[in-house]
Design a protein around this motif. Structure first.
Motif, PDB file in Angstrom:
ATOM      1  N   ARG A 172      44.536  29.527  35.934  1.00 21.14           N
ATOM      2  CA  ARG A 172      45.221  30.209  37.025  1.00 21.14           C
ATOM      3  C   ARG A 172      44.892  31.702  37.044  1.00 21.14           C
ATOM      4  N   SER A 173      44.881  32.334  35.846  1.00 20.93           N
ATOM      5  CA  SER A 173      44.588  33.769  35.791  1.00 20.93           C
ATOM      6  C   SER A 173      43.158  34.054  36.225  1.00 20.93           C
ATOM      7  N   HIS A 174      42.234  33.144  35.921  1.00 22.87           N
ATOM      8  CA  HIS A 174      40.840  33.335  36.360  1.00 22.87           C
ATOM      9  C   HIS A 174      40.716  33.198  37.874  1.00 22.87           C
ATOM     10  N   GLN A 175      41.382  32.181  38.435  1.00 23.76           N
ATOM     11  CA  GLN A 175      41.329  32.008  39.894  1.00 23.76           C
ATOM     12  C   GLN A 175      41.943  33.206  40.621  1.00 23.76           C
ATOM     13  N   ALA A 176      43.077  33.702  40.107  1.00 26.44           N
ATOM     14  CA  ALA A 176      43.707  34.879  40.714  1.00 26.44           C
ATOM     15  C   ALA A 176      42.801  36.093  40.601  1.00 26.44           C
ATOM     16  N   LEU A 177      42.115  36.206  39.462  1.00 23.70           N
ATOM     17  CA  LEU A 177      41.181  37.312  39.274  1.00 23.70           C
ATOM     18  C   LEU A 177      40.050  37.243  40.294  1.00 23.70           C
ATOM     19  N   MET A 178      39.532  36.043  40.534  1.00 21.10           N
ATOM     20  CA  MET A 178      38.448  35.880  41.499  1.00 21.10           C
ATOM     21  C   MET A 178      38.895  36.254  42.918  1.00 21.10           C
ATOM     22  N   VAL A 179      40.126  35.893  43.278  1.00 25.23           N
ATOM     23  CA  VAL A 179      40.643  36.211  44.614  1.00 25.23           C
ATOM     24  C   VAL A 179      40.773  37.721  44.784  1.00 25.23           C
ATOM     25  N   VAL A 180      41.345  38.386  43.785  1.00 30.52           N
ATOM     26  CA  VAL A 180      41.517  39.844  43.871  1.00 30.52           C
ATOM     27  C   VAL A 180      40.162  40.541  43.847  1.00 30.52           C
ATOM     28  N   GLU A 181      39.240  40.024  43.040  1.00 30.05           N
ATOM     29  CA  GLU A 181      37.908  40.627  42.982  1.00 30.05           C
ATOM     30  C   GLU A 181      37.202  40.518  44.326  1.00 30.05           C
ATOM     31  N   THR A 182      37.354  39.382  44.994  1.00 25.17           N
ATOM     32  CA  THR A 182      36.767  39.220  46.335  1.00 25.17           C
ATOM     33  C   THR A 182      37.362  40.221  47.317  1.00 25.17           C
ATOM     34  N   ASN A 183      38.677  40.393  47.276  1.00 24.88           N
ATOM     35  CA  ASN A 183      39.321  41.360  48.157  1.00 24.88           C
ATOM     36  C   ASN A 183      38.890  42.785  47.823  1.00 24.88           C
ATOM     37  N   TYR A 184      38.708  43.063  46.532  1.00 22.76           N
ATOM     38  CA  TYR A 184      38.268  44.404  46.132  1.00 22.76           C
ATOM     39  C   TYR A 184      36.861  44.685  46.663  1.00 22.76           C
ATOM     40  N   LYS A 185      35.962  43.715  46.584  1.00 22.75           N
ATOM     41  CA  LYS A 185      34.604  43.903  47.098  1.00 22.75           C
ATOM     42  C   LYS A 185      34.617  44.114  48.612  1.00 22.75           C
ATOM     43  N   LYS A 186      35.462  43.337  49.291  1.00 22.04           N
ATOM     44  CA  LYS A 186      35.561  43.506  50.740  1.00 22.04           C
ATOM     45  C   LYS A 186      36.100  44.885  51.085  1.00 22.04           C
ATOM     46  N   ALA A 187      37.093  45.348  50.331  1.00 15.33           N
ATOM     47  CA  ALA A 187      37.662  46.677  50.584  1.00 15.33           C
ATOM     48  C   ALA A 187      36.634  47.764  50.312  1.00 15.33           C
ATOM     49  N   THR A 188      35.787  47.545  49.279  1.00 12.13           N
ATOM     50  CA  THR A 188      34.733  48.518  48.960  1.00 12.13           C
ATOM     51  C   THR A 188      33.698  48.568  50.074  1.00 12.13           C
TER      52      THR A 188
END
Length: 465
Positions: A172-188
């Motif tokens: 679960r923590s890995h999946q949540a990390l992947m979701v936030v990382e995707t949003n961070y890349k989009k925000a960048t």
């Protein structure tokens, strides 16, 4: 695949450039094969086997030899040698045979000079005929052996439940990390796009601050998710041991494999009535209570013997030279018999011990009834939770899809100049929250499914995830 190779799956890369993963089935097998608790349960079973062997020793034939000699003032008072063999049997009857060789000048008148032999039997006619301490100890040792197997199942159920809950939390923590990382890349990427638009005069400068703020928010969340993922990895490592009984740290580059939920569920019994029946018939804790009842039943039979009079009869056939039944005339010549009768007049100890045994049985039967009810309630409760989570996941999946559609629509409008970063950011935050909630629900669903098997007492019998 050998267990040793299976253990090395998560420390070796399958092929160059591939991400190292640890699947739930591989993790399951590692825990089952190498965890110290599993090995401890095997030791407990071996200890119960040893205790059973000790109890069987009470029925081993015994060979013995007694020898004594006395001389005083040059006179040979007695020279005595007596080899003997005794054979205990299951029903309290004991067979014996032996030879006595007596020489000397000062013998007891009841002793027979020279070599004599005997073949005999001892029979309890009342107390200890149906049950005695030797038989009770052996029967209870057999029950303890079965109880050790049930204790092993109980410990494995608890261990695998805790281990798989830890694995699902890591996943679960890995999946949540992947979701936030995707949003961070989009925000960048969006920040870079806005900066270029501001330079071209297509956007106001305030949009740069709006985009930067969103990126910083996701960046902070990303750091928090990385910490959460690392802590979850450490929790999983607590269940990883080598074949040499050494703890193993899960390498940082290893991530949980993406589970096929349908494949996972195929390994489990998800029929309520079947689960309740299995729990009632074969739950390790319920079986342990049943076995304890059996042991107490044996104790009750043993205590009942205290209410009976002791009436033992023994008979030995005597002969000169070696043991022989040739020409035997029982109770006419060449024999020795004995009769022992004993009965406490008030039987206070026997009556008290028997009453205690009966009360222990009643008490344990109540414990069994209560445990059976608790297990059935637990299984039904987790099944209702399992069914509810399935509905919630379907609803949340639809909600996540809708939130993502709203984000895409808002982004399209923004590119056309018909929306603002504030609205996009708001949509993204909602979409992120919905995605994390879906991850939480799916994790909770998997944990509930495993818990359902554990509380039904069948998790340790599952072939693997």
């Amino acid at each position: 695949m050998k267990n040793k190779v299976l253990f090395l799956l998560f420390v070796c890369t399958a092929s160059f450039g591939q991400q190292k993963t640890l699947s739930s089935s591989e993790f399951w097998q590692i825990v089952q094969n190498y965890h110290p608790i599993v090995k401890q349960t095997v030791i407990e079973i071996k200890k119960s086997d040893a205790q059973l062997l000790i109890s069987r020793g009470a029925f081993d034939p015994v060979i013995q030899h007694y020898s004594t000699q006395k001389t005083l003032d040059g006179k040979n008072y007695i020279d005595y040698h007596a080899p003997a063999l005794s054979i205990p049997t299951w029903y309290g009857i004991e067979l014996n045979a032996g030879i006595e060789n007596i020489q000397g000048a000062r013998l007891d008148p009841s002793q027979t000079m020279g070599q004599t032999s005997y073949l005999g039997i001892q029979i309890p006619l009342a107390k200890n005929l149906v049950m005695d301490k030797r038989r009770a100890a052996l029967q209870q040792a057999k029950i303890m052996q079965k109880m050790a197997l049930q204790d092993q199942r109980k410990e494995l159920n608890a261990l695998l439940l805790e281990a798989m809950e830890s694995y699902f939390s890591w996943q679960r923590s890995h999946q949540a990390l992947m979701v936030v990382e995707t949003n961070y890349k989009k925000a960048t990427d969006r920040l870079a796009f806005v900066k270029k638009s501001v330079e071209l005069g297509d956007r106001p400068a305030i949009d740069t601050l709006e985009a930067l703020t969103q990126k910083q928010s996701f960046e902070n969340q990303l750091y928090a998710k990385i910490l959460e993922f690392n802590n979850a990895r450490l929790a999983v490592s607590a269940f990883l041991w080598s074949a040499e009984n050494n703890p193993v740290d899960l390498p940082e580059q290893v991530i949980p494999a993406q589970n096929n939920e349908a494949g996972l569920l195929a390994n489990f019994d998800l029929n309520l009535e079947s689960l309740v029946e299995k729990a009632t018939q074969n739950h390790p804790e319920i079986n342990a209570y049943r076995l304890k009842l059996d042991a107490l039943g044996i104790e009750k039979k043993l205590k009942f013997q205290s209410l009976l009079p002791k009436l033992d009869v023994s008979y030995n056939h005597l002969s000169k030279g070696g043991p022989s039944l040739y020409g035997a005339s029982f109770l006419e010549n060449n024999y020795k018999y004995g009769l022992k009768f004993e009965l406490p007049l008030r039987l206070s100890e026997g009556r008290g011990a028997y009453q205690q045994a009966k009360l222990k049985l009643e008490e344990e039967q109540l414990n069994l009834n209560q445990k059976s009810l608790q297990v059935a309630i637990k299984v039904r409760s987790y099944y209702k939770q399992f069914e509810s989570l399935k509905q919630q996941i379907r609803t949340q999946e639809a909600a996540v899809a809708n939130y993502q559609s709203l984000v895409r629509a808002e982004e399209s409008r923004f590119e056309l100049g018909e929306s603002s970063l504030f609205l996009i950011n708001s949509r993204e935050v909602k979409a992120l929250e919905a995605a994390e909630k879906l991850i939480d629900l799916k994790t909770y669903f998997l944990k509930t499914t495993v818990s359902l098997q554990a509380y039904a007492g069948i998790l340790s019998e599952t072939s693997g995830l």
